[in-house]
Scaffold this motif. Structure first.
Motif, PDB file in Angstrom:
ATOM      1  N   ILE A  98      14.766   7.002 -11.917  1.00 45.22           N
ATOM      2  CA  ILE A  98      13.438   6.914 -11.289  1.00 45.22           C
ATOM      3  C   ILE A  98      12.602   5.858 -12.014  1.00 45.22           C
ATOM      4  N   GLU A  99      12.703   5.899 -13.350  1.00 49.74           N
ATOM      5  CA  GLU A  99      11.935   4.941 -14.145  1.00 49.74           C
ATOM      6  C   GLU A  99      12.321   3.501 -13.781  1.00 49.74           C
ATOM      7  N   GLN A 100      13.622   3.291 -13.700  1.00 42.32           N
ATOM      8  CA  GLN A 100      14.145   1.960 -13.408  1.00 42.32           C
ATOM      9  C   GLN A 100      13.680   1.439 -12.048  1.00 42.32           C
ATOM     10  N   HIS A 101      13.892   2.284 -11.026  1.00 40.78           N
ATOM     11  CA  HIS A 101      13.502   1.861  -9.674  1.00 40.78           C
ATOM     12  C   HIS A 101      11.991   1.644  -9.591  1.00 40.78           C
ATOM     13  N   SER A 102      11.234   2.558 -10.235  1.00 34.83           N
ATOM     14  CA  SER A 102       9.769   2.422 -10.173  1.00 34.83           C
ATOM     15  C   SER A 102       9.337   1.113 -10.818  1.00 34.83           C
ATOM     16  N   ALA A 103       9.939   0.813 -11.966  1.00 36.24           N
ATOM     17  CA  ALA A 103       9.573  -0.430 -12.658  1.00 36.24           C
ATOM     18  C   ALA A 103       9.904  -1.639 -11.789  1.00 36.24           C
ATOM     19  N   ASP A 104      11.087  -1.595 -11.148  1.00 31.99           N
ATOM     20  CA  ASP A 104      11.477  -2.717 -10.278  1.00 31.99           C
ATOM     21  C   ASP A 104      10.525  -2.848  -9.087  1.00 31.99           C
ATOM     22  N   ILE A 105      10.113  -1.703  -8.580  1.00 29.81           N
ATOM     23  CA  ILE A 105       9.193  -1.733  -7.438  1.00 29.81           C
ATOM     24  C   ILE A 105       7.857  -2.336  -7.863  1.00 29.81           C
ATOM     25  N   ILE A 106       7.352  -1.876  -8.984  1.00 33.40           N
ATOM     26  CA  ILE A 106       6.040  -2.382  -9.430  1.00 33.40           C
ATOM     27  C   ILE A 106       6.105  -3.885  -9.660  1.00 33.40           C
ATOM     28  N   ARG A 107       7.175  -4.320 -10.302  1.00 34.34           N
ATOM     29  CA  ARG A 107       7.332  -5.755 -10.533  1.00 34.34           C
ATOM     30  C   ARG A 107       7.419  -6.509  -9.202  1.00 34.34           C
ATOM     31  N   GLY A 108       8.198  -5.940  -8.287  1.00 34.20           N
ATOM     32  CA  GLY A 108       8.368  -6.573  -6.968  1.00 34.20           C
ATOM     33  C   GLY A 108       7.043  -6.687  -6.230  1.00 34.20           C
ATOM     34  N   VAL A 109       6.255  -5.631  -6.278  1.00 35.02           N
ATOM     35  CA  VAL A 109       4.978  -5.658  -5.556  1.00 35.02           C
ATOM     36  C   VAL A 109       4.042  -6.697  -6.179  1.00 35.02           C
ATOM     37  N   GLU A 110       4.071  -6.772  -7.505  1.00 33.80           N
ATOM     38  CA  GLU A 110       3.232  -7.793  -8.156  1.00 33.80           C
ATOM     39  C   GLU A 110       3.654  -9.200  -7.732  1.00 33.80           C
ATOM     40  N   GLN A 111       4.959  -9.431  -7.775  1.00 36.41           N
ATOM     41  CA  GLN A 111       5.453 -10.763  -7.369  1.00 36.41           C
ATOM     42  C   GLN A 111       5.105 -11.063  -5.922  1.00 36.41           C
ATOM     43  N   MET A 112       5.266 -10.037  -5.084  1.00 36.22           N
ATOM     44  CA  MET A 112       5.005 -10.232  -3.652  1.00 36.22           C
ATOM     45  C   MET A 112       3.525 -10.552  -3.429  1.00 36.22           C
ATOM     46  N   LEU A 139       5.503   5.719  -5.020  1.00 37.70           N
ATOM     47  CA  LEU A 139       5.491   5.873  -6.483  1.00 37.70           C
ATOM     48  C   LEU A 139       4.878   7.210  -6.923  1.00 37.70           C
ATOM     49  N   PRO A 140       3.779   7.676  -6.308  1.00 33.77           N
ATOM     50  CA  PRO A 140       3.261   8.983  -6.707  1.00 33.77           C
ATOM     51  C   PRO A 140       4.279  10.107  -6.505  1.00 33.77           C
ATOM     52  N   ALA A 141       5.017  10.074  -5.406  1.00 36.34           N
ATOM     53  CA  ALA A 141       6.024  11.112  -5.177  1.00 36.34           C
ATOM     54  C   ALA A 141       7.108  11.041  -6.249  1.00 36.34           C
ATOM     55  N   ALA A 142       7.517   9.822  -6.566  1.00 38.62           N
ATOM     56  CA  ALA A 142       8.562   9.639  -7.577  1.00 38.62           C
ATOM     57  C   ALA A 142       8.068  10.141  -8.934  1.00 38.62           C
ATOM     58  N   ASP A 166       0.821  -1.215   0.000  1.00 42.71           N
ATOM     59  CA  ASP A 166       0.000   0.000   0.000  1.00 42.71           C
ATOM     60  C   ASP A 166       0.850   1.258   0.000  1.00 42.71           C
ATOM     61  N   LEU A 167       1.843   1.273   0.882  1.00 42.78           N
ATOM     62  CA  LEU A 167       2.661   2.486   1.011  1.00 42.78           C
ATOM     63  C   LEU A 167       3.408   2.784  -0.275  1.00 42.78           C
ATOM     64  N   VAL A 168       3.884   1.737  -0.882  1.00 45.26           N
ATOM     65  CA  VAL A 168       4.657   1.909  -2.106  1.00 45.26           C
ATOM     66  C   VAL A 168       3.775   2.480  -3.217  1.00 45.26           C
ATOM     67  N   THR A 182      14.844  -1.899  -0.938  1.00 45.40           N
ATOM     68  CA  THR A 182      16.092  -1.348  -1.462  1.00 45.40           C
ATOM     69  C   THR A 182      15.814  -0.279  -2.511  1.00 45.40           C
ATOM     70  N   HIS A 183      14.869  -0.572  -3.412  1.00 50.00           N
ATOM     71  CA  HIS A 183      14.557   0.405  -4.466  1.00 50.00           C
ATOM     72  C   HIS A 183      13.881   1.636  -3.886  1.00 50.00           C
ATOM     73  N   VAL A 184      13.001   1.426  -2.924  1.00 54.07           N
ATOM     74  CA  VAL A 184      12.313   2.566  -2.303  1.00 54.07           C
ATOM     75  C   VAL A 184      13.336   3.484  -1.640  1.00 54.07           C
ATOM     76  N   ASP A 185      14.298   2.873  -0.937  1.00 55.87           N
ATOM     77  CA  ASP A 185      15.293   3.679  -0.236  1.00 55.87           C
ATOM     78  C   ASP A 185      16.185   4.444  -1.223  1.00 55.87           C
ATOM     79  N   GLU A 186      16.414   3.855  -2.375  1.00 53.60           N
ATOM     80  CA  GLU A 186      17.168   4.563  -3.416  1.00 53.60           C
ATOM     81  C   GLU A 186      16.365   5.775  -3.893  1.00 53.60           C
TER      82      GLU A 186
END
Ligand code: ADP
Ligand code: MG
Length: 728
Positions: free
Chosen positions: A655-669, A615-618, A608-610, A702-706
């Protein structure tokens, strides 16, 4: 304004809150709200009291009819102090304490009001047990469990409510709490230890286990806490880049206590002292905003009640001071976590601390006897002891380089090690000399009276001998210490019984007592060597060495819980009468279930937080940069724009890279979670949560902290580590 700045401005405006406590001396209010033996004398007839004290001191059950007389006294005392309600206060397996308040009054047949509190109400209650975890002992439809008075821990007042410490058991007698098996374990230890004491002193009637806990915790300003949904819902930060300054300078430990915090501590101490908790020590801890307090040690059952009580008082007092207490073992990544060192010792009713070196050879032989038996018990049950401190929250502390490692070993220090080495290498004649006058000499083990040099300490050991006690340091800050203490008591009780058998066999075969003791001790010194380790518990070398020695090196919490169910553990808990096999199974079920629920909540909150905050802030920042790029293109000649926009291009892509990794990570999670949730067995589900969801959470973080380091500070809505840990 963004949440974070609003929270920061509130937090920085918080001033120290005036402490409300009287001017008087501590002795004027210590235990003022406890129905102490002193108070009892005023309210209960002398002959009844005599019987009550006698029963309590000898561990005998209290007769029901006596409960009536006692109840009348308790009610009078409580009502004289303004109490209107009473509650049975117990320790369900969820952790923490539970209470349900009932008023003292009832309505008579004619509708008139009667003040009443019967022996029955003191003795036993039937709280609706269906909503407490039982791990399958009781199906939820049969909501019958009851709480029963523990007369060995005095009743006390919190506000208008009389609190009665109770055990909590199923209708069929199985324990649904921590107190029941803890009491069983102290009885088992007392019996086993007393019989070993008889080799040295026939007059010993009881041996009690002592506990002195040291409670670590963090404080966070409440405004900032409220702006961190992860702290609110899970007790820890699920994301957050490390602060540039944290604990590197080691300037927090033992430093001056900040004024606002001191005010909180003073009020906490006052409230605790009133209910008889003998808090003596307070100081800053290693991490920023981390603190510790410790009382004087007490009987383990009482000390554990006091620890649970203090944890709830802390939360209440903290709010008044605009703080929130974080009892989580690892609220912030990258700085020290919080533990609850459990200082444990055994003491006879004649006043001898069995873990303190004595003044003469006989006492020292007794000391060595108990010491090596503890070593043997910890060696045999090192995996089980780890299971007693394992949890979803303490998992983040285990194995990290600033907390006890995930391998249980014992630190003895140089002097004790030398004593054991000498004994090991001595022959019986050298070891124990009985002279013509039948006086005994401990030839090689004349341990000096004051022996332990306080600097001989090893902070990396999970189980350390500290001069007159063992300090079990792996216990987590949010835990009920009862879980660890009852297993330790039980393991040592079983071990002492075995020791006595071995010695008795030798004596029956004609060996003199001292030689028999010496022989078994010597054998134990050799056998228990594998648990002794004085080196650096954090080093990789130790991990390899421990593996070779056959110590339990498992790091996955769901698998560590299995140690409760080994044939040895089941046998040990059974033979000591502390927990039945059914109770052990149910406890493990609760542990796996709790583990799953905690991880499920964390994983949801992170998702949820992500999606809603990070992501909206990014995206917003990225859009700002993209607009800037376009503007540059409008303003400057084409051949210059690439160079001018170069930095922005880099950041936009990152930003694009980290956001994409985050979205993928959240889906997998999310998928992994759905898959895990379909697993019917709690144990297997816990393994899935541990193996598949936990690593994804780390990866996302890790991506969020970046991103936190890249995105414009103005746009970041979650309070940052440097703010959470330093604003006072
Ligand atoms: P540390 O240096 O480890 O922080 P403290 O002086 O703060 O030590 O004491 C830690 C705890 O150990 C206190 O609760 C203290 O009462 C307790 N303690 C001291 N002696 C014993 C003992 N013999 N048995 C159990 N606990 C003890
Ligand atoms: Mg300590």
């Amino acid at each position: 304004m963004n949440n974070r700045f609003e929270a920061l401005s509130k937090a920085t405006s918080h001033l120290p809150v005036a402490v409300s406590r009287p001017e008087g001396k501590v002795k004027d209010y210590f235990a003022a709200d406890v129905f102490t033996r002193e108070h009892m004398k005023e309210y209960i007839a002398a002959d009844v009291l005599q019987q009550l004290f006698d029963d309590v001191d000898n561990g005998r059950p209290i007769a029901r009819d006596m409960a009536n007389t006692v109840a009348i006294g308790i009610r009078k005392w409580a009502m004289d102090r303004g109490a209107t309600h009473y509650t049975h206060w117990f320790q369900p397996l969820t952790g923490g304490t539970a209470e349900k308040h009932d008023a003292f009054f009832t309505l008579g047949k004619d509708g008139s009001l009667l003040e009443e509190f019967t022996g029955e109400a003191l003795y036993q209650q039937e709280p609706d047990a269906s909503s407490f975890p039982s791990g399958g002992i009781r199906n939820t439809f049969e909501a019958r469990g009851y709480s029963a008075w523990d007369p060995s821990s005095p009743v006390f007042l919190i506000g208008d409510t009389l609190c009665i410490p109770t055990i909590f058991v199923a209708y069929t007698g199985e324990a649904l709490d921590y107190k029941t098996p803890l009491l069983r374990s102290t009885a088992a230890l007392s019996k086993a230890a007393r019989e070993v004491c008889w080799y040295f002193d026939k007059s010993v009637k009881q041996v009690r286990a002592n506990l002195g806990w040291e409670q670590e915790y963090f404080l966070v300003d409440d405004a900032l806490f409220d702006a961190r949904p992860d702290l609110m819902l899970t007790g820890r930060t699920l994301m957050g880049h490390g602060s540039a300054k944290n604990q590197q300078l080691e300037d927090h430990y033992f430093g001056a206590i900040p004024e606002r915090v001191l005010a909180f501590m003073q009020e906490l101490e006052y409230e605790s002292l009133r209910v008889g908790i003998p808090l003596r020590t307070r100081h800053n801890e290693v991490a920023p905003n981390q603190f510790e307090m410790a009382p004087q040690f007490e009987d383990v059952n009482l000390a554990n009640d006091h620890n649970l009580l203090v944890m709830s008082i802390m939360e209440r007092v903290a709010r008044k001071h605009h703080f929130r207490v974080l009892l989580h073992e690892k609220p912030f990544a990258g700085v020290n976590g919080s533990g609850k060192h459990c200082n444990w010792s055994m003491q006879t009713n004649t006043g001898v601390n069995l873990l303190a070196p004595g003044k003469n050879p006989y006492q020292n032989l007794q000391f060595v006897t108990f010491l090596v038996n503890v070593l043997m018990a910890v060696k045999k049950y090192n995996g089980l002891l780890k299971a007693t401190i394992a949890s979803a929250t303490n998992e983040h502390r285990l194995g990290a380089n600033e907390a006890p490692p995930a391998i249980i070993s014992v630190f003895l220090g140089k002097q004790i090690t030398e004593v054991l080495d000498k004994l090991e290498n001595a022959t019986a004649d050298e070891g124990i000399i009985i002279n013509a006058k039948k006086e005994m000499k401990l030839g090689v083990a004349n341990i000096p009276e004051i022996l332990l040099d306080n600097t001989d300490r090893n902070r990396t050991s999970p189980f350390a001998f500290t001069g007159n006690r063992f300090e079990f340091r792996a216990v987590g800050s949010s835990a009920n210490c009862g879980a660890a203490m009852l297993a330790l008591n039980a393991a040592v009780a079983e071990q002492l019984t075995e020791f006595r058998r071995s010695v008795d066999v030798r004596i029956e075969n004609g060996q003199p007592k001292e030689k028999a003791l010496f022989d078994v001790i010597k054998q134990y010194i050799i056998e228990s060597k594998t648990i002794r380790f004085d080196g650096n518990g954090y080093s990789d070398k130790w991990k390899q060495e421990a593996q070779k020695r056959g110590l339990d090196c498992e790091t996955s919490v769901p698998l560590i819980f299995d140690r409760y169910l080994t044939p040895e553990a089941i046998k040990m808990f059974h033979s000591t009468g502390v927990l039945t096999e059914a109770e052990l199974h149910s406890r493990c079920e609760v542990k796996w279930e709790t583990y799953n629920k905690k991880l499920q909540i964390e994983s949801r909150v992170l998702g949820d937080l992500v999606i809603n905050h990070v992501l909206p802030a990014a995206k917003r920042y990225q859009t700002m940069l993209l607009k800037n790029v376009l503007t540059v293109k409008q303003v400057f000649p084409a051949e210059e724009t690439d160079a001018l926009n170069e930095q922005d291009y880099i950041i936009i892509r990152r930003i694009e890279q980290h956001s994409a990794d985050i979205i993928r990570g959240v889906e997998q999670m999310t998928q992994a979670r759905h898959k895990a949730n379909r697993i019917p067995q709690e144990r297997e589900k816990a393994i899935a949560y541990h193996d598949t969801i936990l690593p994804l959470m780390e990866q996302i973080r890790t991506h969020v902290d970046e991103l936190e380091m890249i995105v414009d500070d103005e746009l970041w809505a979650l309070p940052k580590y440097r703010e959470l840990m330093f604003v006072r």
